[in-house]
Design a protein around this motif. Structure first.
Motif, PDB file in Angstrom:
ATOM      1  N   SER A  29       1.179  -1.588   0.506  1.00 21.81           N
ATOM      2  CA  SER A  29       0.111  -0.171  -0.015  1.00 21.81           C
ATOM      3  C   SER A  29       0.669   1.097  -0.014  1.00 21.81           C
ATOM      4  O   SER A  29       0.530   2.462  -0.397  1.00 21.81           O
ATOM      5  CB  SER A  29      -0.650  -0.259   1.398  1.00 21.81           C
ATOM      6  N   ARG A  30       2.111   1.669   0.745  1.00 22.59           N
ATOM      7  CA  ARG A  30       2.788   2.544   0.625  1.00 22.59           C
ATOM      8  C   ARG A  30       1.646   3.834   1.338  1.00 22.59           C
ATOM      9  O   ARG A  30       2.477   4.902   1.544  1.00 22.59           O
ATOM     10  CB  ARG A  30       3.499   3.271  -0.495  1.00 22.59           C
ATOM     11  N   ASP A  31       1.414   3.506   2.641  1.00 16.33           N
ATOM     12  CA  ASP A  31       0.574   4.790   2.823  1.00 16.33           C
ATOM     13  C   ASP A  31       0.489   3.535   3.750  1.00 16.33           C
ATOM     14  O   ASP A  31      -0.713   2.324   4.787  1.00 16.33           O
ATOM     15  CB  ASP A  31      -1.072   3.912   2.411  1.00 16.33           C
ATOM     16  N   PHE A  81     -12.445   2.347   1.938  1.00 14.94           N
ATOM     17  CA  PHE A  81     -11.169   2.979   1.537  1.00 14.94           C
ATOM     18  C   PHE A  81     -10.863   3.369   0.411  1.00 14.94           C
ATOM     19  O   PHE A  81     -10.562   4.296   0.095  1.00 14.94           O
ATOM     20  CB  PHE A  81      -9.853   1.942   2.096  1.00 14.94           C
ATOM     21  N   LYS A  82     -11.538   2.157  -0.360  1.00 16.84           N
ATOM     22  CA  LYS A  82     -11.877   2.797  -1.410  1.00 16.84           C
ATOM     23  C   LYS A  82     -12.429   3.640  -1.808  1.00 16.84           C
ATOM     24  O   LYS A  82     -12.308   4.101  -2.834  1.00 16.84           O
ATOM     25  CB  LYS A  82     -11.565   1.233  -2.462  1.00 16.84           C
ATOM     26  N   ILE A 119      -6.607  -2.998  -6.143  1.00 17.01           N
ATOM     27  CA  ILE A 119      -5.444  -1.832  -7.604  1.00 17.01           C
ATOM     28  C   ILE A 119      -4.781  -0.986  -6.013  1.00 17.01           C
ATOM     29  O   ILE A 119      -5.749  -0.708  -5.005  1.00 17.01           O
ATOM     30  CB  ILE A 119      -6.383  -1.453  -8.484  1.00 17.01           C
ATOM     31  N   LYS A 120      -3.498  -0.567  -6.419  1.00 15.93           N
ATOM     32  CA  LYS A 120      -2.900   0.220  -5.659  1.00 15.93           C
ATOM     33  C   LYS A 120      -3.963   1.617  -5.659  1.00 15.93           C
ATOM     34  O   LYS A 120      -3.492   2.105  -6.896  1.00 15.93           O
ATOM     35  CB  LYS A 120      -1.767  -0.248  -6.424  1.00 15.93           C
ATOM     36  N   ILE A 121      -4.320   2.781  -4.952  1.00 13.34           N
ATOM     37  CA  ILE A 121      -4.791   3.347  -4.943  1.00 13.34           C
ATOM     38  C   ILE A 121      -4.255   4.532  -4.167  1.00 13.34           C
ATOM     39  O   ILE A 121      -3.256   4.249  -3.004  1.00 13.34           O
ATOM     40  CB  ILE A 121      -5.963   3.370  -4.590  1.00 13.34           C
ATOM     41  N   ASN A 122      -3.968   5.637  -4.537  1.00 14.87           N
ATOM     42  CA  ASN A 122      -3.813   6.997  -4.028  1.00 14.87           C
ATOM     43  C   ASN A 122      -4.304   7.671  -3.308  1.00 14.87           C
ATOM     44  O   ASN A 122      -4.946   8.924  -3.907  1.00 14.87           O
ATOM     45  CB  ASN A 122      -2.079   7.385  -4.930  1.00 14.87           C
ATOM     46  N   ARG A 123      -4.515   7.880  -1.779  1.00 20.71           N
ATOM     47  CA  ARG A 123      -5.304   8.869  -1.193  1.00 20.71           C
ATOM     48  C   ARG A 123      -4.975  10.378  -1.192  1.00 20.71           C
ATOM     49  O   ARG A 123      -5.435  10.984  -1.125  1.00 20.71           O
ATOM     50  CB  ARG A 123      -5.250   8.889   0.008  1.00 20.71           C
ATOM     51  N   ASN A 124      -3.736  10.530  -1.419  1.00 22.13           N
ATOM     52  CA  ASN A 124      -3.535  12.301  -1.961  1.00 22.13           C
ATOM     53  C   ASN A 124      -4.218  12.510  -3.647  1.00 22.13           C
ATOM     54  O   ASN A 124      -4.060  13.633  -3.364  1.00 22.13           O
ATOM     55  CB  ASN A 124      -2.124  12.380  -2.700  1.00 22.13           C
ATOM     56  N   ILE A 125      -4.728  11.878  -4.063  1.00 15.72           N
ATOM     57  CA  ILE A 125      -5.916  12.556  -4.566  1.00 15.72           C
ATOM     58  C   ILE A 125      -7.202  13.260  -4.028  1.00 15.72           C
ATOM     59  O   ILE A 125      -7.298  13.667  -4.468  1.00 15.72           O
ATOM     60  CB  ILE A 125      -6.243  11.519  -5.882  1.00 15.72           C
ATOM     61  N   THR A 142      -5.957  -9.083   6.240  1.00 14.47           N
ATOM     62  CA  THR A 142      -4.926  -7.863   5.401  1.00 14.47           C
ATOM     63  C   THR A 142      -5.217  -8.957   4.423  1.00 14.47           C
ATOM     64  O   THR A 142      -5.749  -8.311   2.690  1.00 14.47           O
ATOM     65  CB  THR A 142      -4.019  -7.897   5.178  1.00 14.47           C
ATOM     66  N   ILE A 143      -5.721 -10.325   4.112  1.00 19.74           N
ATOM     67  CA  ILE A 143      -5.949 -11.010   2.774  1.00 19.74           C
ATOM     68  C   ILE A 143      -7.694 -10.540   2.414  1.00 19.74           C
ATOM     69  O   ILE A 143      -7.405 -10.327   1.162  1.00 19.74           O
ATOM     70  CB  ILE A 143      -6.030 -12.419   2.833  1.00 19.74           C
ATOM     71  N   GLY A 144      -8.522  -9.899   3.143  1.00 20.31           N
ATOM     72  CA  GLY A 144      -9.895 -10.095   3.110  1.00 20.31           C
ATOM     73  C   GLY A 144      -9.696  -8.101   2.275  1.00 20.31           C
ATOM     74  O   GLY A 144     -10.221  -7.376   1.441  1.00 20.31           O
ATOM     75  N   TYR A 145      -9.477  -7.350   3.111  1.00 17.78           N
ATOM     76  CA  TYR A 145      -8.551  -5.996   2.319  1.00 17.78           C
ATOM     77  C   TYR A 145      -8.318  -5.743   1.243  1.00 17.78           C
ATOM     78  O   TYR A 145      -8.786  -4.683   0.110  1.00 17.78           O
ATOM     79  CB  TYR A 145      -7.892  -5.270   3.027  1.00 17.78           C
ATOM     80  N   PHE A 146      -7.131  -6.426   0.671  1.00 14.71           N
ATOM     81  CA  PHE A 146      -6.390  -6.254  -0.988  1.00 14.71           C
ATOM     82  C   PHE A 146      -7.246  -6.854  -1.601  1.00 14.71           C
ATOM     83  O   PHE A 146      -7.161  -6.158  -2.568  1.00 14.71           O
ATOM     84  CB  PHE A 146      -4.772  -6.528  -0.035  1.00 14.71           C
ATOM     85  N   LEU A 147      -8.341  -8.008  -0.689  1.00 16.63           N
ATOM     86  CA  LEU A 147      -9.077  -9.235  -2.098  1.00 16.63           C
ATOM     87  C   LEU A 147     -10.285  -7.376  -2.648  1.00 16.63           C
ATOM     88  O   LEU A 147     -10.298  -7.887  -4.054  1.00 16.63           O
ATOM     89  CB  LEU A 147      -9.841 -10.044  -0.968  1.00 16.63           C
TER      90      LEU A 147
END
Length: 421
Positions: free
Chosen positions: A20-22, A348-349, A75-81, A66-71
């Motif tokens: 996630s880098r987040d 989060f998405k 896609i990798k999303i950027n909250r800075n948008i 964690t599995i449920g979250y990333f499933l």
């Protein structure tokens, strides 16, 4: 074995970071929390069986979350948008309506203070907090359901006014937010518990991070501020709750142990006790309460769990897994936490990708960082289902009604009125 679970949890936290880098992503936060809890368990003063396999549940649950979250994210999303989305907007504040609501809040606050004052005249013990909590326990003090529900509304409006101020800072919006924040503080403190205080402050910190689009380094600093504020409340709460113990040696360290490590130990002890299950009574408590309220004679489980000894200390909290494990066992609680991860991923998405009702999704999602941070303590998801329904209702009503504000979004020099997303 606990050291092994600690290492595995840290490794999974690093993996969630790589994915996630987040540092705002729920799996990363959950990993940090359970890493800290495992570490504290390694150094606890309580005598525990470190080889007990049930201590693995907290890591397994984190893995499934964690599995449920990333499933769900996929896609990798950027909250800075998020700040970019609100770049070209104009906010129309409906001051008259806001001032009218301030008057309503003031009247309700006055009513609450008078109620508390009249009770304390003949029932004061040690301090105000202890007096009211003791009155609630023995049945001499009752807070109306209206006040409890009004607190939820207060929290919702406080968060929304903060969003408006952060989007378009101005002296007017700053004053509006500060007045509303004052009401939020008054109602949180008069709840005489940590829940509403944490439910007020945690979302406010999260909203600040999301709207400002802070980089990870600055977010760590914000987390530090949040920890200091919440820890200060924790200390104050401990001294108010046990005024007759404050002079005992090691009082504060004992309280830290009780609230940080005893829930994990209590849950493992419960797992070892071959318990009888409730066959879904906790999971469907919300619906049982409705049936009971309309005249059907059904048993509604109490949200407050029974006290048990951990060492020489009493505790009645057993981590997030206990509430659902009481229904159908450990496997059921792990399946539950997997879907909690999916739900967090969905939220989060939404705050990143949703083009409609953006303010709603930011405000609503921020509320669920409270149960995320409290997983080491007790379940605050399905056990508070009726409260989350209230949050969804009030936030949606406030955002869609346009009673307090309206947002105008600019596209190619044309104004598109959003009423008001």
């Amino acid at each position: 074995m606990i050291y092994s679970y600690l290492i595995l949890t840290i490794l999974l936290t690093l993996i969630s970071w790589i994915l996630s880098r987040d540092v705002v992503s729920p799996p990363f936060i959950m990993g940090i929390i359970w890493s800290i809890m495992y570490f504290l368990l390694c150094i606890t003063r309580y005598q525990i069986d470190s080889e007990n396999i049930y201590y693995s549940i907290f890591f397994i649950g984190y893995f499934l979350f964690t599995i449920g979250y990333f499933l769900t994210i996929k896609i990798k999303i950027n909250r800075n948008i998020i700040p970019v989305y609100f770049k070209d907007i104009e906010i129309e504040i409906k001051s008259t309506n806001i001032y009218i609501f301030f008057i309503v809040e003031a009247i309700v606050t006055l009513y609450l203070f008078i109620t508390i004052f009249l009770f304390l005249r003949h029932n004061f013990i040690f301090n105000i907090w202890f007096s009211i909590k003791y009155g609630q326990a023995v049945g001499t003090y009752h807070e109306s359901q209206f006040i409890t529900m009004f607190r939820v509304l207060i929290n919702c409006i406080t968060c929304i006014f903060q969003i408006l101020y952060l989007l378009r800072p101005s002296k007017k919006l700053k004053k509006i937010f500060l007045v509303q924040f004052l009401f939020g503080m008054l109602f949180a403190f008069t709840s005489m518990g940590r829940t509403f205080i944490f439910q007020l402050f945690i979302p406010l910190f999260v909203i600040y991070i999301l709207i400002k689009g802070l980089p990870n380094k600055k977010i760590f600093k914000t987390y530090l501020y949040m920890f200091i504020v919440l820890f200060a409340f924790f200390i104050a709460y401990a001294y108010l709750k046990f005024p007759y113990k404050i002079n005992q040696s090691g009082f504060l360290s004992t309280q830290l142990d009780i609230y940080a490590t005893s829930p994990m130990i209590a849950f493992v002890n419960w797992c070892n006790s071959s318990p009888l299950y409730l066959d879904g009574a906790n999971t469907f408590r919300f619906f049982l309460a409705i049936w009971n309220s309309i005249g059907y004679d059904v048993t509604v489980p109490d949200l407050i769990q029974k006290y048990v000894y951990v060492g020489n200390d009493l505790t009645n909290v057993y981590t997030v897994y206990f509430y659902t494990a009481m229904d159908f066992g450990i496997l059921y609680s792990l399946i539950y936490i997997f879907f909690v991860g999916c739900f967090n991923g969905f939220l989060f998405k939404k705050i990143i990708l949703a083009h409609k009702n953006k303010v709603f999704w930011i405000c609503f999602t921020s509320q669920f960082y409270f149960p995320l941070f409290m997983q080491f303590f007790q379940d605050q998801y399905i056990s508070l289902l009726s409260q989350w329904i209230q949050y969804a209702f009030w936030i949606y009503l406030i955002v869609k009604s346009g009673y307090f504000y309206k947002i105008k979004e600019f596209h190619n020099e044309k104004i598109k009125t959003i009423n008001p997303e």
